[in-house]
Design a protein around this motif. Structure first.
Motif, PDB file in Angstrom:
ATOM      1  N   ASP A   1      25.564  11.795 -17.192  1.00  0.00           N
ATOM      2  CA  ASP A   1      26.755  11.000 -16.831  1.00  0.00           C
ATOM      3  C   ASP A   1      27.179  11.262 -15.392  1.00  0.00           C
ATOM      4  N   ASP A   2      26.332  12.021 -14.664  1.00  0.00           N
ATOM      5  CA  ASP A   2      26.685  12.257 -13.255  1.00  0.00           C
ATOM      6  C   ASP A   2      25.629  11.609 -12.347  1.00  0.00           C
ATOM      7  N   PRO A   3      25.990  10.463 -11.735  1.00  0.00           N
ATOM      8  CA  PRO A   3      24.999   9.727 -10.924  1.00  0.00           C
ATOM      9  C   PRO A   3      24.452  10.552  -9.764  1.00  0.00           C
ATOM     10  N   VAL A   4      25.291  11.451  -9.234  1.00  0.00           N
ATOM     11  CA  VAL A   4      24.816  12.253  -8.101  1.00  0.00           C
ATOM     12  C   VAL A   4      23.721  13.209  -8.574  1.00  0.00           C
ATOM     13  N   GLN A   5      23.945  13.779  -9.778  1.00  0.00           N
ATOM     14  CA  GLN A   5      22.932  14.702 -10.331  1.00  0.00           C
ATOM     15  C   GLN A   5      21.634  13.939 -10.610  1.00  0.00           C
ATOM     16  N   ILE A   6      21.768  12.718 -11.104  1.00  0.00           N
ATOM     17  CA  ILE A   6      20.568  11.901 -11.388  1.00  0.00           C
ATOM     18  C   ILE A   6      19.816  11.657 -10.078  1.00  0.00           C
TER      19      ILE A   6
ATOM     20  N   GLU B   1      29.371   9.551  -2.466  1.00  0.00           N
ATOM     21  CA  GLU B   1      28.822  10.836  -2.906  1.00  0.00           C
ATOM     22  C   GLU B   1      27.286  10.782  -2.945  1.00  0.00           C
ATOM     23  N   ILE B   2      26.786   9.679  -3.498  1.00  0.00           N
ATOM     24  CA  ILE B   2      25.321   9.532  -3.579  1.00  0.00           C
ATOM     25  C   ILE B   2      24.738   9.421  -2.174  1.00  0.00           C
ATOM     26  N   ASP B   3      25.454   8.691  -1.331  1.00  0.00           N
ATOM     27  CA  ASP B   3      24.993   8.503   0.055  1.00  0.00           C
ATOM     28  C   ASP B   3      24.853   9.855   0.778  1.00  0.00           C
ATOM     29  N   ARG B   4      25.871  10.724   0.560  1.00  0.00           N
ATOM     30  CA  ARG B   4      25.825  12.051   1.217  1.00  0.00           C
ATOM     31  C   ARG B   4      24.613  12.842   0.763  1.00  0.00           C
ATOM     32  N   LEU B   5      24.330  12.760  -0.511  1.00  0.00           N
ATOM     33  CA  LEU B   5      23.197  13.540  -1.065  1.00  0.00           C
ATOM     34  C   LEU B   5      21.868  12.921  -0.633  1.00  0.00           C
ATOM     35  N   VAL B   6      21.794  11.602  -0.784  1.00  0.00           N
ATOM     36  CA  VAL B   6      20.500  10.915  -0.602  1.00  0.00           C
ATOM     37  C   VAL B   6      20.179  10.743   0.888  1.00  0.00           C
ATOM     38  N   ASP B   7      21.279  10.616   1.688  1.00  0.00           N
ATOM     39  CA  ASP B   7      21.091  10.407   3.135  1.00  0.00           C
ATOM     40  C   ASP B   7      20.036   9.319   3.409  1.00  0.00           C
ATOM     41  N   PRO B   8      20.347   8.083   2.975  1.00  0.00           N
ATOM     42  CA  PRO B   8      19.348   7.008   3.039  1.00  0.00           C
ATOM     43  C   PRO B   8      19.008   6.606   4.468  1.00  0.00           C
ATOM     44  N   ASP B   9      17.760   6.138   4.661  1.00  0.00           N
ATOM     45  CA  ASP B   9      17.386   5.570   5.968  1.00  0.00           C
ATOM     46  C   ASP B   9      17.996   4.181   6.111  1.00  0.00           C
TER      47      ASP B   9
ATOM     48  N   ARG C   1      19.867  13.494  -7.385  1.00  0.00           N
ATOM     49  CA  ARG C   1      19.254  14.766  -6.940  1.00  0.00           C
ATOM     50  C   ARG C   1      17.959  15.017  -7.717  1.00  0.00           C
ATOM     51  N   ASP C   2      18.066  14.917  -9.041  1.00  0.00           N
ATOM     52  CA  ASP C   2      16.886  15.175  -9.886  1.00  0.00           C
ATOM     53  C   ASP C   2      15.799  14.127  -9.636  1.00  0.00           C
ATOM     54  N   GLY C   3      16.247  12.885  -9.402  1.00  0.00           N
ATOM     55  CA  GLY C   3      15.285  11.799  -9.206  1.00  0.00           C
ATOM     56  C   GLY C   3      14.459  11.990  -7.952  1.00  0.00           C
ATOM     57  N   LEU C   4      15.138  12.411  -6.879  1.00  0.00           N
ATOM     58  CA  LEU C   4      14.405  12.628  -5.617  1.00  0.00           C
ATOM     59  C   LEU C   4      13.384  13.748  -5.788  1.00  0.00           C
TER      60      LEU C   4
ATOM     61  N   GLY D   1       0.792  -1.236   0.000  1.00  0.00           N
ATOM     62  CA  GLY D   1       0.000   0.000   0.000  1.00  0.00           C
ATOM     63  C   GLY D   1       0.815   1.272   0.000  1.00  0.00           C
ATOM     64  N   LEU D   2       2.142   1.148  -0.183  1.00  0.00           N
ATOM     65  CA  LEU D   2       2.977   2.368  -0.215  1.00  0.00           C
ATOM     66  C   LEU D   2       3.183   2.780  -1.669  1.00  0.00           C
ATOM     67  N   ARG D   3       3.753   3.999  -1.859  1.00  0.00           N
ATOM     68  CA  ARG D   3       3.958   4.488  -3.227  1.00  0.00           C
ATOM     69  C   ARG D   3       5.458   4.602  -3.469  1.00  0.00           C
ATOM     70  N   PRO D   4       6.083   3.549  -3.985  1.00  0.00           N
ATOM     71  CA  PRO D   4       7.531   3.548  -4.153  1.00  0.00           C
ATOM     72  C   PRO D   4       7.966   4.150  -5.484  1.00  0.00           C
ATOM     73  N   ALA D   5       9.226   4.547  -5.540  1.00  0.00           N
ATOM     74  CA  ALA D   5       9.830   5.010  -6.801  1.00  0.00           C
ATOM     75  C   ALA D   5      11.249   4.469  -6.842  1.00  0.00           C
ATOM     76  N   VAL D   6      11.656   4.003  -8.021  1.00  0.00           N
ATOM     77  CA  VAL D   6      13.045   3.564  -8.213  1.00  0.00           C
ATOM     78  C   VAL D   6      13.800   4.672  -8.935  1.00  0.00           C
ATOM     79  N   ILE D   7      14.959   5.026  -8.381  1.00  0.00           N
ATOM     80  CA  ILE D   7      15.809   6.048  -9.022  1.00  0.00           C
ATOM     81  C   ILE D   7      17.079   5.344  -9.483  1.00  0.00           C
ATOM     82  N   GLN D   8      17.262   5.292 -10.806  1.00  0.00           N
ATOM     83  CA  GLN D   8      18.351   4.512 -11.391  1.00  0.00           C
ATOM     84  C   GLN D   8      19.536   5.435 -11.653  1.00  0.00           C
ATOM     85  N   THR D   9      20.625   5.313 -10.910  1.00  0.00           N
ATOM     86  CA  THR D   9      21.761   6.252 -11.071  1.00  0.00           C
ATOM     87  C   THR D   9      22.948   5.576 -11.766  1.00  0.00           C
ATOM     88  N   ASP D  10      22.755   4.350 -12.270  1.00  0.00           N
ATOM     89  CA  ASP D  10      23.877   3.616 -12.869  1.00  0.00           C
ATOM     90  C   ASP D  10      24.194   4.194 -14.252  1.00  0.00           C
TER      91      ASP D  10
END
Ligand SMILES: Nc1nc2c(ncn2[C@@H]2O[C@H](COP(=O)(O)OP(=O)(O)OP(=O)(O)O)[C@@H](O)[C@H]2O)c(=O)[nH]1
Length: 458
Positions: free
Chosen positions: A162-167, A201-209, A169-172, A125-134
């Motif tokens: 070509d910048d996974p961190v930018q992807i 780098e992605i971890d710093r931006l995304v700050d995952p739970d 950021r934009d994806g979130l 019942g949740l609304r998930p999204a996949v953000i593909q940074t590869d």
């Protein structure tokens, strides 16, 4: 079923105790030796196997079976408890808004697992999204997009970036209205500096739970080193073990992860988005030992019925119990069964059915059953509404016409009609049953070793 070899050898060993009221030291030693052999074959680390078997041996000899418990059930309970502790706890995954970061080596199954987990969350019942940074592997974007479409979940990627961190950021930002964000990252052949930097780098931006390491079950015991490496480099909260369906070494991977500070969150059991399981140690071991897994089964039944009834406005389940069981009703039952997942996985969850059936049936039995379901569906497409509602009206001439129209044999058409008659008969029996009768019947089936005995779903 995953870890099939391990499961059937453990069940075989325990069945040698059938009918014994007391256990001699020789009986226990024999069972423990077989369990050791089975676990070593599943690539479980030797020291873990010795620890586990010593504990089983000592408990089986020292602990008296509770009153009324057979020697087999007493040892089964001990083996079950020791195996559950061997594979450890499940990673806490709350059913709420969160961000999950996936990391892992090339080909471990991250992209597939991202879509699978999104599918799993959507069923909760949740609304998930996949953000593909590869941006490292060509084709990762298309693969991820396609799998997310199949899972019917939100997807964000940028094949030209070509910048996974930018992807990320934009994806979130683009999926801001979703509640579970699953960020898939690139893999490499080894945990090299470039990969670590990129993930950090992605971890710093995304700050995952939650950060999950995705690893391939085929590495068996090697899972321990890989989990420790990723824990040291980027810090992980849990592990998703993939491809358990494709290896006999999964037992080693499960036990090895438990040896680290990590726990297991999800299991991958095939290539489709539905081939995913939330890791539940007790249910997993219970199924392995042929004791079924009612929790997983009830989840699958509930999901299947919700989806079926959402699609069939006019279907009144109580019609089934009034004995008006038509071929249309049978087709809806088949669709509900299909929604529960591969038949062999469903059967393994039915207490008393799973392990015992598996060991009695030829290897391809489940495939044959799935093929039969597909044939029955094609045959019903060639039948008139009157024939679907009144299957008993189908005589030899109509069987010939339906066979010709569906491209199936007349024998298969007759098989469908026979299957319908059996299910109608079974429903008539259930209709007259109270709960206690139902319990007695299930017990009888369990005592019979859970054999299909014509009671099989199809
Ligand atoms: N049988 C089986 N195959 C799986 C499972 N999970 C993934 N695969 C397959 O394993 C292969 C690699 O999966 P991917 O999801 O592309 O792996 P990845 O980690 O994203 O790979 P990279 O993007 O190159 O790092 C694909 O062919 C998948 O279909 C599983 O649970 N069972």
């Amino acid at each position: 079923m995953v870890l099939d070899n391990l499961g059937s050898s453990l069940r075989g060993t325990l069945s040698t105790l059938q009918g014994k009221s007391r256990l001699s030291e020789e009986d226990v030693a024999e069972v423990v030796k077989e369990i050791q052999r089975s676990l070593l074959q599943a690539d479980v680390d030797v020291s873990l196997v010795m620890e586990l078997s010593d504990s089983i041996e000592q408990r089986a000899l020292d602990e008296d079976p509770p009153a009324g418990t057979s020697a087999r059930d007493h040892v089964l309970r001990i083996v079950y408890e020791e195996m559950v502790s061997l594979i450890g706890e499940s990673t806490e995954i709350p059913l709420e808004s969160q961000t999950i970061l996936l990391a892992g080596l090339q080909g471990s199954g991250k992209t597939t697992s991202a879509a699978k987990m999104a599918w799993w969350f959507s069923k909760k019942g949740l609304r998930p999204a996949v953000i593909q940074t590869d941006t490292f592997r060509p084709g990762a974007y298309d693969q991820a997009k396609q799998m997310c479409e199949r899972a019917e979940v939100e997807f964000y990627g940028d094949p030209d970036a070509d910048d996974p961190v930018q992807i990320a950021r934009d994806g979130l930002a683009a999926t801001d209205d979703c509640d579970v964000h699953i960020v898939d990252t690139a893999g490499r052949h080894a945990l090299e500096a470039e990969l670590i930097d990129e993930i950090e780098e992605i971890d710093r931006l995304v700050d995952p739970d939650i950060s999950l390491l995705v690893l391939d079950a085929a590495i068996g015991q090697g899972a321990s080193d890989q989990a420790k490496e990723f824990e040291r480099a980027i810090g992980i909260d849990g592990v998703a073990i993939t491809k358990l369906d494709g290896t006999a070494k999964g037992g080693g991977a499960l036990a090895a992860v438990n040896e680290t500070d990590s726990t297991i969150a999800f299991l991958g059991t095939g290539e489709t988005v539905q081939d995913v399981e939330r890791f539940e140690p007790s249910g997993f071991i219970s199924r392995l030992l042929g004791m079924g897994d009612l929790k997983q089964l009830s989840e699958r039944v509930e999901r299947a019925m919700e989806e079926t009834q959402a699609q069939e406005e006019d279907w009144e389940p109580e019609d089934l119990m009034k004995g008006q069981f038509t071929l249309n009703d049978m087709r809806k039952q088949m669709q509900a069964m299909n929604r529960m997942g591969p038949l062999d996985q469903v059967i393994d969850m039915i207490p008393g059915f799973g392990g015992n059936i598996r060991d009695q049936l030829p290897d391809d039995a489940m495939d044959i059953t799935q093929d039969r379901l597909r044939d029955f569906d094609v045959i019903m497409d060639s039948m008139t509404d009157e024939e679907l509602e009144q299957p008993r009206s189908v005589g030899a001439d109509r069987v010939r016409r339906i066979a010709r129209g569906s491209g199936q044999s007349q024998e298969r058409v007759r098989e469908l009609l026979e299957q319908h008659r059996m299910m109608e008969q079974m429903l008539k029996q259930f209709q007259g049953m109270g709960d206690s009768d139902m319990q007695r019947m299930m017990k009888k089936m369990d005592n019979k070793g859970g054999g299909l005995g014509g009671m099989g779903p199809f």
